[in-house]
Design a protein around this motif. Sequence first.
Motif, PDB file in Angstrom:
ATOM      1  N   ASN A 115      13.022  -6.633   8.102  1.00 57.88           N
ATOM      2  CA  ASN A 115      11.737  -7.288   8.354  1.00 57.88           C
ATOM      3  C   ASN A 115      11.826  -8.800   8.106  1.00 57.88           C
ATOM      4  O   ASN A 115      11.266  -9.595   8.861  1.00 57.88           O
ATOM      5  CB  ASN A 115      10.648  -6.650   7.500  1.00 57.88           C
ATOM      6  CG  ASN A 115      10.478  -5.171   7.816  1.00 57.88           C
ATOM      7  OD1 ASN A 115      10.931  -4.709   8.859  1.00 57.88           O
ATOM      8  ND2 ASN A 115       9.845  -4.429   6.922  1.00 57.88           N
TER       9      ASN A 115
ATOM     10  N   TRP B  62       0.848  -1.199   0.000  1.00 52.30           N
ATOM     11  CA  TRP B  62       0.000   0.000   0.000  1.00 52.30           C
ATOM     12  C   TRP B  62       0.886   1.253   0.000  1.00 52.30           C
ATOM     13  O   TRP B  62       1.846   1.321   0.770  1.00 52.30           O
ATOM     14  CB  TRP B  62      -0.906  -0.023   1.240  1.00 52.30           C
ATOM     15  CG  TRP B  62      -1.907   1.077   1.323  1.00 52.30           C
ATOM     16  CD1 TRP B  62      -2.459   1.782   0.301  1.00 52.30           C
ATOM     17  CD2 TRP B  62      -2.471   1.611   2.523  1.00 52.30           C
ATOM     18  NE1 TRP B  62      -3.347   2.695   0.790  1.00 52.30           N
ATOM     19  CE2 TRP B  62      -3.379   2.623   2.155  1.00 52.30           C
ATOM     20  CE3 TRP B  62      -2.308   1.314   3.883  1.00 52.30           C
ATOM     21  CZ2 TRP B  62      -4.113   3.353   3.079  1.00 52.30           C
ATOM     22  CZ3 TRP B  62      -3.045   2.036   4.815  1.00 52.30           C
ATOM     23  CH2 TRP B  62      -3.936   3.045   4.404  1.00 52.30           C
TER      24      TRP B  62
ATOM     25  N   PHE C 215       2.988  -2.814  11.765  1.00 48.70           N
ATOM     26  CA  PHE C 215       3.703  -1.790  12.540  1.00 48.70           C
ATOM     27  C   PHE C 215       2.761  -0.675  12.979  1.00 48.70           C
ATOM     28  O   PHE C 215       3.210   0.390  13.433  1.00 48.70           O
ATOM     29  CB  PHE C 215       4.843  -1.180  11.707  1.00 48.70           C
ATOM     30  CG  PHE C 215       5.949  -2.157  11.372  1.00 48.70           C
ATOM     31  CD1 PHE C 215       6.390  -3.092  12.294  1.00 48.70           C
ATOM     32  CD2 PHE C 215       6.554  -2.131  10.127  1.00 48.70           C
ATOM     33  CE1 PHE C 215       7.416  -3.986  11.995  1.00 48.70           C
ATOM     34  CE2 PHE C 215       7.586  -3.019   9.811  1.00 48.70           C
ATOM     35  CZ  PHE C 215       8.012  -3.949  10.742  1.00 48.70           C
TER      36      PHE C 215
ATOM     37  N   HIS D 298     -11.835  -6.965  -0.563  1.00 52.32           N
ATOM     38  CA  HIS D 298     -11.077  -6.018   0.283  1.00 52.32           C
ATOM     39  C   HIS D 298     -11.821  -5.695   1.587  1.00 52.32           C
ATOM     40  O   HIS D 298     -11.223  -5.601   2.648  1.00 52.32           O
ATOM     41  CB  HIS D 298     -10.797  -4.742  -0.526  1.00 52.32           C
ATOM     42  CG  HIS D 298      -9.530  -4.053  -0.146  1.00 52.32           C
ATOM     43  ND1 HIS D 298      -8.709  -3.418  -1.033  1.00 52.32           N
ATOM     44  CD2 HIS D 298      -8.933  -3.881   1.052  1.00 52.32           C
ATOM     45  CE1 HIS D 298      -7.681  -2.888  -0.404  1.00 52.32           C
ATOM     46  NE2 HIS D 298      -7.793  -3.163   0.864  1.00 52.32           N
TER      47      HIS D 298
ATOM     48  N   ILE E 255       2.319  -8.914   7.015  1.00 52.24           N
ATOM     49  CA  ILE E 255       2.750  -8.361   5.719  1.00 52.24           C
ATOM     50  C   ILE E 255       3.193  -6.895   5.867  1.00 52.24           C
ATOM     51  O   ILE E 255       2.527  -5.983   5.374  1.00 52.24           O
ATOM     52  CB  ILE E 255       1.625  -8.481   4.660  1.00 52.24           C
ATOM     53  CG1 ILE E 255       0.256  -8.024   5.230  1.00 52.24           C
ATOM     54  CG2 ILE E 255       1.538  -9.897   4.121  1.00 52.24           C
ATOM     55  CD1 ILE E 255      -0.804  -7.785   4.156  1.00 52.24           C
ATOM     56  N   PRO E 256       4.347  -6.662   6.531  1.00 55.58           N
ATOM     57  CA  PRO E 256       4.832  -5.290   6.641  1.00 55.58           C
ATOM     58  C   PRO E 256       5.169  -4.715   5.268  1.00 55.58           C
ATOM     59  O   PRO E 256       5.601  -5.453   4.378  1.00 55.58           O
ATOM     60  CB  PRO E 256       6.106  -5.438   7.482  1.00 55.58           C
ATOM     61  CG  PRO E 256       6.565  -6.841   7.208  1.00 55.58           C
ATOM     62  CD  PRO E 256       5.306  -7.643   7.054  1.00 55.58           C
ATOM     63  N   LYS E 257       4.982  -3.416   5.150  1.00 58.92           N
ATOM     64  CA  LYS E 257       5.339  -2.744   3.886  1.00 58.92           C
ATOM     65  C   LYS E 257       6.591  -1.898   4.106  1.00 58.92           C
ATOM     66  O   LYS E 257       6.711  -1.196   5.119  1.00 58.92           O
ATOM     67  CB  LYS E 257       4.178  -1.883   3.421  1.00 58.92           C
ATOM     68  CG  LYS E 257       4.507  -0.982   2.237  1.00 58.92           C
ATOM     69  CD  LYS E 257       4.747   0.437   2.706  1.00 58.92           C
ATOM     70  CE  LYS E 257       4.983   1.399   1.573  1.00 58.92           C
ATOM     71  NZ  LYS E 257       5.217   2.756   2.112  1.00 58.92           N
TER      72      LYS E 257
HETATM   73  N1  LIG Z   1      -6.781  -5.306   3.691  1.00 64.01           N
HETATM   74  C1  LIG Z   1      -6.740  -4.058   4.084  1.00 64.01           C
HETATM   75  O1  LIG Z   1      -7.764  -3.369   4.272  1.00 64.01           O
HETATM   76  C2  LIG Z   1      -5.391  -3.423   4.331  1.00 64.01           C
HETATM   77  C3  LIG Z   1      -5.332  -2.175   5.007  1.00 64.01           C
HETATM   78  C4  LIG Z   1      -4.059  -1.647   5.252  1.00 64.01           C
HETATM   79  C5  LIG Z   1      -2.922  -2.325   4.824  1.00 64.01           C
HETATM   80  N2  LIG Z   1      -3.017  -3.504   4.131  1.00 64.01           N
HETATM   81  C6  LIG Z   1      -1.821  -4.239   3.643  1.00 64.01           C
HETATM   82  O2  LIG Z   1      -0.897  -4.371   4.728  1.00 64.01           O
HETATM   83  C7  LIG Z   1       0.349  -3.808   4.357  1.00 64.01           C
HETATM   84  C8  LIG Z   1       1.111  -3.262   5.546  1.00 64.01           C
HETATM   85  O3  LIG Z   1       0.373  -2.249   6.213  1.00 64.01           O
HETATM   86  P1  LIG Z   1       0.749  -0.688   6.123  1.00 64.01           P
HETATM   87  O4  LIG Z   1       1.413  -0.402   4.839  1.00 64.01           O
HETATM   88  O5  LIG Z   1      -0.507   0.029   6.465  1.00 64.01           O
HETATM   89  O6  LIG Z   1       1.713  -0.396   7.332  1.00 64.01           O
HETATM   90  P2  LIG Z   1       2.895  -1.130   8.127  1.00 64.01           P
HETATM   91  O7  LIG Z   1       3.461  -2.256   7.354  1.00 64.01           O
HETATM   92  O8  LIG Z   1       2.386  -1.360   9.485  1.00 64.01           O
HETATM   93  O9  LIG Z   1       3.954   0.044   8.212  1.00 64.01           O
HETATM   94  C9  LIG Z   1       4.539   0.607   7.083  1.00 64.01           C
HETATM   95  C10 LIG Z   1       5.448   1.732   7.544  1.00 64.01           C
HETATM   96  O10 LIG Z   1       6.533   1.187   8.277  1.00 64.01           O
HETATM   97  C11 LIG Z   1       7.753   1.622   7.700  1.00 64.01           C
HETATM   98  N3  LIG Z   1       8.734   0.527   7.811  1.00 64.01           N
HETATM   99  C12 LIG Z   1       8.649  -0.706   7.278  1.00 64.01           C
HETATM  100  N4  LIG Z   1       9.689  -1.453   7.639  1.00 64.01           N
HETATM  101  C13 LIG Z   1      10.479  -0.665   8.405  1.00 64.01           C
HETATM  102  C14 LIG Z   1      11.706  -0.869   9.073  1.00 64.01           C
HETATM  103  N5  LIG Z   1      12.328  -2.053   9.054  1.00 64.01           N
HETATM  104  N6  LIG Z   1      12.237   0.186   9.779  1.00 64.01           N
HETATM  105  C15 LIG Z   1      11.601   1.385   9.837  1.00 64.01           C
HETATM  106  N7  LIG Z   1      10.421   1.628   9.226  1.00 64.01           N
HETATM  107  C16 LIG Z   1       9.859   0.610   8.509  1.00 64.01           C
HETATM  108  C17 LIG Z   1       7.436   1.941   6.260  1.00 64.01           C
HETATM  109  O11 LIG Z   1       8.332   2.909   5.784  1.00 64.01           O
HETATM  110  P3  LIG Z   1       8.831   3.001   4.252  1.00 64.01           P
HETATM  111  O12 LIG Z   1       7.698   2.547   3.387  1.00 64.01           O
HETATM  112  O13 LIG Z   1       9.167   4.442   4.109  1.00 64.01           O
HETATM  113  O14 LIG Z   1      10.025   2.099   4.132  1.00 64.01           O
HETATM  114  C18 LIG Z   1       6.035   2.489   6.378  1.00 64.01           C
HETATM  115  O15 LIG Z   1       6.070   3.856   6.758  1.00 64.01           O
HETATM  116  C19 LIG Z   1      -0.069  -2.739   3.333  1.00 64.01           C
HETATM  117  O16 LIG Z   1       1.034  -2.244   2.612  1.00 64.01           O
HETATM  118  C20 LIG Z   1      -1.095  -3.494   2.535  1.00 64.01           C
HETATM  119  O17 LIG Z   1      -0.465  -4.389   1.636  1.00 64.01           O
HETATM  120  C21 LIG Z   1      -4.250  -4.063   3.904  1.00 64.01           C
END
Ligand SMILES: NC(=O)c1ccc[n+]([C@@H]2O[C@H](COP(=O)([O-])OP(=O)(O)OC[C@H]3O[C@@H](n4cnc5c(N)ncnc54)[C@H](OP(=O)(O)O)[C@@H]3O)[C@@H](O)[C@H]2O)c1
Length: 280
Positions: free
Chosen positions: A248, A20, A192, A109, A236-238
Amino acid sequence: MERRRFGSSAEVPIIGQGTWNLEIADRASAIATLRRGLDLGMTHIDTAEMYGDGAVERIVGEAIADRRDQVFLVSKVVPENASRRGTIEACERSLARLRTDRLDCYLLHWRGSYPLADTIAAFEELQRDGKILSWGVSNFDARDLEEARRLAGKRGPVCNQVLYHLKERAIEHEVLRWCERHGSAVVAYSPFGHDRFPGPETRGGRVLVEVAAAHHATARQVALRFLVRHPSLFAIPKASHPDRAAENAAAGDLRLTDEETARIEAAFPLGRKTRELPTL
Ligand SMILES: NC(=O)c1ccc[n+]([C@@H]2O[C@H](COP(=O)([O-])OP(=O)(O)OC[C@H]3O[C@@H](n4cnc5c(N)ncnc54)[C@H](OP(=O)(O)O)[C@@H]3O)[C@@H](O)[C@H]2O)c1
């Protein structure tokens, strides 16, 4: 990287890759990140037609073009497209953007106004045609899951992708147990907390840092490992930088003791049950 059975589907790594907002990142860095993640075993890639209005699926398509067979590829249909016909057409558009002939798993979704029976019928048709190998849901509470099971029987859903991080453990009240009972995987999105990861100045953050130090690991690795502590769980961290993907991925090899797990549980309490399943 540890792998587990993903519902009734394939063996999948416990830590995968979210996408995302990846279209906002530098394109070369985004692609290098996904590829580094694949190199390190994070072969579950989660995307959606909604992300960047298709732009993220195109990035993923480019990143996996010469290594499709290594990837457990997941995409999602938005509820507005999830009619009987609309789901099939949305899937075909996703396949074209992803430059592939199949998805490993296709998700609704979140619940919308089209009857769930129509979306499931479309999923089953896509599965018969080999365009998807399995299907699942996202943001479903236990009642929604029950309805899906009533409609599909033992054939689905293979997973429920839900909000799950240290400060948001609501799925542990009901959803996690339902999925364990029925053999569905639970995929923790925003593991996260999206942009709310507990800093070292907080009580919980300090616990993470202390546990991490004992393993020569990082607080984020400890958090990821904690979130996949039950056999049905995946995360699934992004990330947008290859070094973050590497950080990660290493969580997949970390092992926490029961005492460490109990400390983290106490530092980030479950909280009370509310009627609504939280979404980001
Ligand atoms: N089904 C649904 O409704 C739904 C809703 C939300 C999310 N999702 C899925 O879940 C995935 C993950 O959730 P999310 O993107 O909301 O948030 P997340 O994975 O909780 O957090 C992403 C954030 O953490 C940072 N980050 C990642 N690894 C890091 C590390 N090792 N050190 C420091 N910072 C780090 C990223 O920075 P950078 O990107 O700047 O590296 C980004 O700002 C999404 O991408 C999507 O595929 C699904």
